[in-house]
Write a protein that holds these residues in place. Structure first.
Motif: not given
Length: 243
Positions: A69-94
């Protein structure tokens, strides 16, 4: 007279065929235009999270499940959090690390599996959340049971708590395998104390599935009681004739 009726009938059939064909073509065109006008999928819809637990993962302990699960969430950060475009960086975007709704900003992150231990446990309780949900939904109940002396495991079911794409390929067999793993772990933590399962919605269906599986597999820890909250279960009318 018969010839005239036949010709008339043929003309009607041809007209109907053209009308149906035209309607189908029109619906297809409208559908294509509608789909093309919809927004593009976001990174959290497309992420390929292959560190998720499955029945074939070879993971045989709760500790190994947490490590995966720890590796899974690290993968989530690499594939999702790190790739959210500027247009998606909002105070209610989880999936924005600076968002007010980012579960990673809370400690602990209740989207993950958790264990609340008791020094001298009176019982072991497994909490199973619902479809597209996370362990957070049963957190308060788990804390209450732990305060009463139970060792509690809040299991994050495979495919959940990460991104919508996580549910694309997960199967009920994968979730059932996670339940078996969690129950084996609880059994080792509470020795001979009774084991309970609290299941909500799909979690309730998984609880019943596990209880039935123990009838065929004597090696599985037995369940003393189950608490089913809004269970995703249909009962046949013929059940009225059961003993």
């Amino acid at each position: 007279m018969i010839v005239r009726l036949t010709r008339f009938a043929r003309r009607i059939l041809v007209a109907v065929a053209y009308s149906v064909g035209g309607a189908v073509v029109t619906l297809v065109i409208v559908g294509v235009v509608y789909l093309e006008a919809r927004p593009e999928l976001d990174v959290w819809h497309l992420a390929d999270l292959d560190e998720e637990f499955t029945e074939a993962s070879g993971v045989d302990s709760f500790a190994a499940y947490l490590a995966l699960e720890e590796r899974l969430f690290a993968q989530l950060h690499a594939q999702v959090y790190a790739k959210v475009p500027a247009s998606g960086q909002r105070s209610i975007n989880r999936y924005d690390g600076n968002s007010l709704s980012d579960p990673e900003s809370w400690s602990p992150n209740w989207n993950r599996s958790f264990e609340l231990t008791a020094a001298t446990p009176k019982a072991g309780v497994l909490l199973l959340h619902g479809m597209s949900d996370s362990p957070y939904s049963l957190r308060a109940l788990g804390e209450t049971l732990n305060a009463a002396g139970a060792t509690v495991v809040g299991m994050r079911l495979p495919g959940h708590g990460t991104a919508p794409s996580g549910l694309v390929e997960i199967t009920w067999q994968d979730m059932a395998a996670a339940v078996r793993l969690a129950m084996r772990h609880l059994a080792t933590q509470v020795a001979e104390r009774p084991l309970y399962i609290v299941g909500y919605s799909t979690g309730a269906a998984l609880a019943v599935n596990y209880a039935l599986a123990t009838l065929d597999d004597g090696a599985l820890p037995k369940v003393a009681r189950m608490i089913l909250l809004s269970p995703a279960i249909g009962v046949s009318g013929a059940a009225a004739f059961a003993v």
